[in-house]
Design a protein around this motif. Structure first.
Motif, PDB file in Angstrom:
ATOM      1  N   GLN A  34      67.025   9.096  -7.694  1.00  0.00           N
ATOM      2  CA  GLN A  34      68.247   8.515  -7.439  1.00  0.00           C
ATOM      3  C   GLN A  34      68.772   8.035  -8.718  1.00  0.00           C
ATOM      4  O   GLN A  34      68.067   7.159  -9.563  1.00  0.00           O
ATOM      5  CB  GLN A  34      67.933   7.352  -6.328  1.00  0.00           C
ATOM      6  CG  GLN A  34      69.291   6.970  -6.000  1.00  0.00           C
ATOM      7  CD  GLN A  34      69.066   6.167  -4.738  1.00  0.00           C
ATOM      8  OE1 GLN A  34      68.303   4.817  -5.083  1.00  0.00           O
ATOM      9  NE2 GLN A  34      69.304   6.367  -3.429  1.00  0.00           N
ATOM     10  N   ARG A  35      69.925   8.086  -9.117  1.00  0.00           N
ATOM     11  CA  ARG A  35      70.569   7.961 -10.470  1.00  0.00           C
ATOM     12  C   ARG A  35      71.207   6.526 -10.135  1.00  0.00           C
ATOM     13  O   ARG A  35      71.774   6.488  -9.053  1.00  0.00           O
ATOM     14  CB  ARG A  35      71.785   8.786 -10.690  1.00  0.00           C
ATOM     15  CG  ARG A  35      71.060  10.495 -11.240  1.00  0.00           C
ATOM     16  CD  ARG A  35      72.186  11.252 -11.084  1.00  0.00           C
ATOM     17  NE  ARG A  35      72.850  11.293  -9.819  1.00  0.00           N
ATOM     18  CZ  ARG A  35      74.010  11.789  -9.716  1.00  0.00           C
ATOM     19  NH1 ARG A  35      74.697  12.314 -10.505  1.00  0.00           N
ATOM     20  NH2 ARG A  35      74.701  11.788  -8.201  1.00  0.00           N
ATOM     21  N   VAL A  36      71.200   5.573 -10.864  1.00  0.00           N
ATOM     22  CA  VAL A  36      71.340   4.289 -10.589  1.00  0.00           C
ATOM     23  C   VAL A  36      72.360   3.612 -11.898  1.00  0.00           C
ATOM     24  O   VAL A  36      71.864   3.900 -12.959  1.00  0.00           O
ATOM     25  CB  VAL A  36      70.271   3.194 -10.316  1.00  0.00           C
ATOM     26  CG1 VAL A  36      70.666   1.670 -10.170  1.00  0.00           C
ATOM     27  CG2 VAL A  36      69.247   3.675  -9.397  1.00  0.00           C
ATOM     28  N   ALA A  37      73.440   2.686 -11.417  1.00  0.00           N
ATOM     29  CA  ALA A  37      74.056   2.130 -12.485  1.00  0.00           C
ATOM     30  C   ALA A  37      73.978   0.633 -11.928  1.00  0.00           C
ATOM     31  O   ALA A  37      74.197   0.297 -10.745  1.00  0.00           O
ATOM     32  CB  ALA A  37      75.650   2.449 -12.534  1.00  0.00           C
ATOM     33  N   VAL A  38      73.735  -0.140 -12.871  1.00  0.00           N
ATOM     34  CA  VAL A  38      73.717  -1.822 -12.708  1.00  0.00           C
ATOM     35  C   VAL A  38      74.619  -2.327 -13.470  1.00  0.00           C
ATOM     36  O   VAL A  38      74.941  -2.304 -14.658  1.00  0.00           O
ATOM     37  CB  VAL A  38      72.200  -2.055 -13.227  1.00  0.00           C
ATOM     38  CG1 VAL A  38      71.922  -3.723 -13.112  1.00  0.00           C
ATOM     39  CG2 VAL A  38      71.188  -1.639 -12.627  1.00  0.00           C
ATOM     40  N   LEU A  39      75.403  -3.165 -12.859  1.00  0.00           N
ATOM     41  CA  LEU A  39      76.630  -3.991 -13.266  1.00  0.00           C
ATOM     42  C   LEU A  39      76.498  -5.490 -13.157  1.00  0.00           C
ATOM     43  O   LEU A  39      76.251  -5.930 -11.714  1.00  0.00           O
ATOM     44  CB  LEU A  39      77.913  -3.538 -12.582  1.00  0.00           C
ATOM     45  CG  LEU A  39      78.271  -2.201 -12.570  1.00  0.00           C
ATOM     46  CD1 LEU A  39      79.517  -1.586 -11.924  1.00  0.00           C
ATOM     47  CD2 LEU A  39      78.202  -1.464 -14.002  1.00  0.00           C
ATOM     48  N   ALA A  40      76.239  -6.053 -14.052  1.00  0.00           N
ATOM     49  CA  ALA A  40      75.759  -7.607 -14.076  1.00  0.00           C
ATOM     50  C   ALA A  40      76.951  -8.361 -14.314  1.00  0.00           C
ATOM     51  O   ALA A  40      77.480  -8.289 -15.723  1.00  0.00           O
ATOM     52  CB  ALA A  40      74.648  -7.928 -14.972  1.00  0.00           C
ATOM     53  N   ASP A  41      77.254  -9.358 -13.499  1.00  0.00           N
ATOM     54  CA  ASP A  41      78.506 -10.262 -13.916  1.00  0.00           C
ATOM     55  C   ASP A  41      77.655 -11.528 -14.358  1.00  0.00           C
ATOM     56  O   ASP A  41      77.499 -12.307 -13.738  1.00  0.00           O
ATOM     57  CB  ASP A  41      79.002 -10.719 -12.452  1.00  0.00           C
ATOM     58  CG  ASP A  41      80.307 -11.533 -12.380  1.00  0.00           C
ATOM     59  OD1 ASP A  41      80.615 -12.049 -13.646  1.00  0.00           O
ATOM     60  OD2 ASP A  41      81.057 -11.715 -11.517  1.00  0.00           O
TER      61      ASP A  41
END
Length: 165
Positions: A8-15
């Motif tokens: 699974q391809r994952v993108a992590v976006l951290a505010d």
């Protein structure tokens, strides 16, 4: 929605601003971004990890930005704006949303590290387009609508010793 699997391809976006204010108001501590990223990825294939930060010209912020880079986050930096009436503003809601929509076409899962309820519609939109959405944040300060809009929610406050420095 697709189940979790190693390809699974994952993108992590951290505010980072949301996480900072949450951890400081609830625990007077900082987030362990290494643990946050490792948990978000969960042995899947990391495509992008982006931390959205605000430059407020504080003493340690440049070393914090460098540490995020070393951990594996790209840093997006916005300067804190001060208006003539003294109010200050710097939020990344639009930037995070645009990146999430763009990345959703290239990944299987978007992990949003924020408790900001402004991302509720974003989660609903991305899920509707067929991309899994996971939210990671500290439960006491997370909008219930955001939790409901995600495929899964990790309450970091349930394991605060793991996710706080």
């Amino acid at each position: 929605m697709p189940p979790l699997h190693p390809d699974q391809r994952v993108a992590v976006l951290a505010d980072a601003r949301n996480l900072y204010h949450t951890t400081h108001s609830l625990y007077s501590r900082n987030v362990d971004y290494t643990e946050l990223l490792d948990t978000a990825v969960q042995d899947r294939r990391l495509v992008r990890a982006i931390a959205y930060v605000v430059r407020a010209h504080a003493p340690e912020e440049e070393s914090f930005f460098d540490a995020l880079d070393d951990i594996g986050f790209e840093t997006r930096i916005k300067d804190l704006k001060t208006f003539s009436d003294g109010t200050k503003k710097a939020d990344w809601d639009v930037g995070i949303s645009l990146d999430a929509v763009t990345l959703a076409e290239k990944v299987d899962t978007i992990v949003i590290c924020s408790g900001d309820g402004d991302f509720t519609r974003l989660c609903s939109h991305i899920r509707h387009e067929g991309t899994r959405v996971e939210v990671m944040s500290f439960g006491p300060s997370t909008a219930e609508t955001l939790v409901d809009a995600a495929d899964s929610f990790v309450d970091l406050s349930e394991q605060k010793e793991r996710f706080l420095l």
